[in-house]
Design an enzyme around this catalytic site. Structure first.
Site, PDB file in Angstrom:
ATOM      1  N   LEU A 187     -17.851  11.655   6.220  1.00 42.74           N
ATOM      2  CA  LEU A 187     -18.123  12.608   7.510  1.00 42.74           C
ATOM      3  C   LEU A 187     -18.698  13.339   6.213  1.00 42.74           C
ATOM      4  CD1 LEU A 187     -14.206  13.181   7.687  1.00 42.74           C
ATOM      5  CD2 LEU A 187     -16.671  12.770  10.047  1.00 42.74           C
ATOM      6  N   GLY A 188     -19.466  13.310   5.060  1.00 40.19           N
ATOM      7  CA  GLY A 188     -19.739  13.196   4.397  1.00 40.19           C
ATOM      8  C   GLY A 188     -19.405  13.453   2.608  1.00 40.19           C
ATOM      9  N   ALA A 189     -20.069  14.603   1.790  1.00 42.46           N
ATOM     10  CA  ALA A 189     -19.948  14.108   0.596  1.00 42.46           C
ATOM     11  C   ALA A 189     -20.753  15.341  -0.250  1.00 42.46           C
ATOM     12  CB  ALA A 189     -21.084  13.073  -0.282  1.00 42.46           C
ATOM     13  N   GLY A 246     -19.755  17.446  -4.559  1.00 41.26           N
ATOM     14  CA  GLY A 246     -19.831  17.148  -5.759  1.00 41.26           C
ATOM     15  C   GLY A 246     -17.778  16.758  -6.512  1.00 41.26           C
ATOM     16  N   GLY A 294     -17.173  14.253  -4.697  1.00 39.99           N
ATOM     17  CA  GLY A 294     -16.394  12.983  -4.672  1.00 39.99           C
ATOM     18  C   GLY A 294     -17.488  13.053  -2.703  1.00 39.99           C
ATOM     19  N   ASP A 313     -11.994  28.151  -4.843  1.00 42.75           N
ATOM     20  CA  ASP A 313     -12.935  27.970  -4.441  1.00 42.75           C
ATOM     21  C   ASP A 313     -12.938  27.804  -3.255  1.00 42.75           C
ATOM     22  OD1 ASP A 313     -15.698  26.930  -4.570  1.00 42.75           O
ATOM     23  OD2 ASP A 313     -14.646  25.314  -4.662  1.00 42.75           O
TER      24      ASP A 313
END
Length: 582
Positions: A35-37, A39, A41, A151
Site C-alpha cells: 500500500l505504500g512506504a 519514514g 516502514g 503526529d
C-alpha cells in the site's frame, strides 16, 4: 509511517505488486499488495482467516535494531490495542519482539485527507465540520487510553464512507524516543506541529488539539495554516508568528482560531471542539449522511474497496520463496500464543468400587502435561498384559484404601489424645510446655514486622531524572531509562522502570496508605503528568520489593528553564511481599 495508502490514482497505483525485497508473508498473514512506504516502514494489504482486510505495517530495520524503540513501541502498541473508537482504525494484532516489529490495523478503504485534497482540492464547509467532529471523537478515545497522538496530520486521517479514521496514534512517540531522530530519519511533519512540540517542551493532549486546528485549516483551504517551505522556516512561524487564516471560511473561523492558540491552556477541550462544530453547523445536531464526502472523493473509496486477494494456494512442502518471510508466532489476534495443556488420561474405576475416594485432579499432579515420551511408535500392550495391569491396579487401590483408613484412624486417635492432654493441662500439651515432645506449628503464625515508612518531602523531580526507592537518601539522579524504579520521562509521564515495577493512580480524594497501595490492582507502567493535579497520589511498587506513595505538590512554572514535578514521597522498603496492612 504515513497512512495506509499514500499514493493516489487508480487501483494499480494504490495496490502495488510486491517487489523482490518485500516479504510474502508476515507471521502467517499472506500479503496481497503493497500500500505504500514512509519514514517508519512499509504498509501491506492482507486478510485475516475470516476474510477481514487488514493493513500490516512492518517497521524499518533501523528502528527494529534500536532497543529503546522496541521498548517504547511495545508500550504504545499495548496502549493502542485498548483504543476501540468509531473513528479510529483499531490495532488487531502485533509482534513487538520479532526480527522485524509489525502491527496490523483494520484496513480502511478510503483515501487519506492529504491525497484527497491534493487530488480534488479543498473540502466543503459541511464536510470539514463532520471531519473535525469525527476526529475529535477519535481523540477523545485516544486520550482516554493515555495516548497523545503527536503526529496528527492529513496523511494520518483516512476518509471512509461512514466518516474519518485516525491512524498511527502513539507510534510517533516510540520513534521520537530513539537515537534515530538525530541521524537523518525524519519523524513527524513540521507543518502540523504545535509550538510546544516544535520548541521541545512538554507534549500534552492540547498538542493534538493544535494539530486538529491545522488539519481543519488545511482541509478548508488546501494549504497549511503556517505555509510551506523549509522545516526550520515553518517551525519558526509556528512558534513565533500567527497563522494565515484569510482563506478560512467564516463558519470555521472561531473553531480554527481557538484551536491554534499558542498557549496550550487557551485551546478548547475535545468536548468544546465538538460543540464548536455543532454551533457552526446549520443544525443543532451533527448528522452524517452517506454522501458526506464530495462525489469525486467518494469515487476514490470505490477504487480502494476492490482490494486484491492474496494467492490462496498454499506453497508445496519445503518451498522456499526468493522473497523473505518475516517469522513470528502463528496468527492469533485475540489470544496470546500460550501452549494448550494436554489432558493426561486418568484411569476411571468401576462405578461404586471406591465411592468415597475422589480422583486426583490432573492439575494437582507433579507432571500436569505427562512425562516425556521418547520418539517412535509406542508398543501395543498384549491382552494378558492389560488384564494383569487391571488386577495390579485394583490390588494397589485396595492396599492404599486399607492403609489410608488405618492412617486416618491413627490420626483421629492422636487428635483425641491431644485434646485430652489440653483439657487436663489447661492449655497446650505438656510436652510442648516443657519444650519436649513433638513440636507442632502454632495455630496462629507469627506476623511479619510492620515495615516502617521513610518520608522525603519537597522533591523536585526534573524530566529526564529518576528516583531509586532503595536508596537511604532518595534524591533525583540523571537518566530516565534503565533499571531504575521511578523516572519522570521527557515524554511527559512517570514511568515504572524496574523489571516487575508498576504504578497505580489513586482516585481523586482516595487516601493513600500502605494498605491502599497493596490492595489496589489497577496497574499501569506509566502515568501521564497531564492526568495529575495538586494532591493526587500515585502508588509505586518496584521490582525490588519496595512500595512508595507519591503525592503531587506542584508543577514547574511555564517560564521555568526546566520541567519538573514537586512531590512528597513515602517509602516502605521490602514491603511488597509482606501481608500485614499498614
Amino acid at each position: 509511517m504515513s497512512g495506509q495508502q499514500p499514493d493516489r490514482g487508480g487501483a494499480s497505483q494504490i495496490f502495488q505488486p510486491l517487489a523482490g525485497d518485500d516479504p510474502t508473508t508476515v507471521a502467517g498473514y499472506r500479503l496481497a499488495a503493497k500500500l505504500g512506504a514512509g519514514g517508519m516502514g512499509k504498509v501491506y494489504l492482507s486478510y485475516t482467516p475470516g476474510g477481514r482486510a487488514v493493513a500490516i505495517k512492518v517497521i524499518r530495520p533501523e528502528f527494529g535494531d534500536d532497543p529503546e524503540f522496541r521498548r517504547r513501541f511495545a508500550q504504545e502498541v499495548q496502549s493502542a490495542q485498548r483504543v476501540q473508537g468509531l473513528f479510529t482504525a483499531p490495532v488487531i494484532d502485533a509482534d513487538t519482539d520479532g526480527p522485524r516489529p509489525w502491527l496490523a490495523t483494520a484496513y480502511v478503504p478510503g483515501p487519506s485527507l492529504a491525497d484527497a485534497v491534493v487530488a480534488h482540492g479543498a473540502l466543503p464547509v459541511e464536510t470539514v465540520l463532520l471531519l473535525i467532529a469525527g476526529m475529535a471523537e477519535a481523540l477523545q478515545v485516544i486520550h482516554g487510553a493515555g495516548i497523545v497522538h503527536r503526529d496528527l496530520k492529513p496523511s494520518n486521517v483516512l476518509l471512509a464512507a461512514d466518516g474519518p479514521r485516525v491512524i498511527d496514534f502513539g507510534i510517533a512517540y516510540a520513534a521520537d524516543a530513539t537515537s534515530l531522530t538525530g541521524s537523518g530519519v525524519a519523524i513527524g511533519t513540521p507543518s502540523f506541529m504545535a509550538p510546544e512540540q516544535a520548541a521541545g517542551r512538554r507534549v500534552t493532549p492540547a498538542t493534538d488539539i493544535f494539530a486538529l486546528g491545522q488539519v481543519a485549516a488545511y482541509a478548508a483551504t488546501g494549504t497549511p495554516a503556517f505555509g510551506e517551505g523549509t522545516s526550520h522556516g515553518v517551525l519558526y512561524r509556528i512558534v513565533h508568528e500567527e497563522p494565515d487564516l484569510s482563506r478560512v471560511p467564516e463558519r470555521l473561523a472561531e473553531l480554527v482560531t481557538r484551536t491554534l492558540a499558542k498557549d496550550p491552556e487557551a485551546r478548547p477541550s475535545v468536548a468544546e471542539v465538538i460543540a464548536l462544530c455543532q454551533s457552526a453547523n446549520a443544525e443543532t445536531v451533527l448528522r452524517r449522511p452517506e454522501d458526506w464526502l464530495p462525489s469525486t472523493v467518494a469515487a476514490d473509496i470505490t477504487v480502494r474497496t476492490a482490494a486484491p486477494a492474496p494467492d490462496r494456494t498454499p506453497p508445496p512442502p519445503g518451498y522456499s520463496p526468493t522473497a523473505p518471510a518475516i517469522p513470528s508466532a502463528a496468527y492469533s489476534p485475540t489470544a496470546p500464543a500460550t501452549p494448550t495443556p494436554v489432558p493426561v488420561p486418568v484411569p476411571v474405576p468401576a462405578p461404586g468400587l471406591f465411592p468415597t475416594a475422589p480422583a486426583t485432579p490432573v492439575h494437582a499432579r507433579p507432571y500436569p502435561y505427562g512425562a516425556p515420551v521418547p520418539p517412535g511408535p509406542a508398543p501395543r500392550p498384549s491382552a494378558s498384559a492389560g488384564k494383569r495391569g487391571v488386577l495390579i491396579a485394583l490390588a494397589a487401590a485396595l492396599v492404599f484404601g486399607v492403609a489410608g483408613g488405618a492412617t486416618a484412624y491413627v490420626l483421629l486417635k492422636d487428635k483425641d489424645k491431644d485434646q485430652g492432654r489440653q483439657t487436663q493441662g489447661g492449655g497446650a500439651p505438656q510436652g510442648d510446655q516443657k519444650g519436649t515432645g513433638s513440636a507442632r506449628p502454632s495455630a496462629t503464625p507469627s506476623a511479619r514486622p510492620q515495615p516502617k515508612p521513610a518520608a522525603y518531602k519537597g522533591i523536585d523531580l526534573t524530566a529526564g531524572y529518576h528516583l531509586t526507592l532503595g536508596d537511604d537518601d532518595v534524591r533525583p539522579q540523571d537518566g530516565e531509562d534503565g533499571g531504575y524504579e521511578l523516572s519522570y520521562d521527557t515524554g511527559g509521564y512517570l514511568d515504572a522502570e524496574s523489571s516487575g515495577g508498576s504504578l497505580v493512580l489513586l482516585d481523586a480524594g482516595q487516601e493513600g496508605s500502605l494498605a491502599a497501595c497493596r490492595a489496589d490492582t489497577r496497574y499501569t507502567q506509566e502515568v501521564y503528568v497531564d492526568k495529575l493535579s495538586k494532591g493526587r497520589q500515585v502508588c509505586v511498587t518496584t521490582g525490588t520489593g519496595h512500595i512508595g506513595l507519591v503525592t503531587v505538590r506542584g508543577f514547574s512554572a511555564e517560564d521555568s528553564p526546566s520541567t519538573y514535578l514537586t512531590l512528597d514521597l513515602t517509602v516502605w522498603r521490602d514491603a511488597a511481599g509482606s501481608s500485614s496492612n499498614g
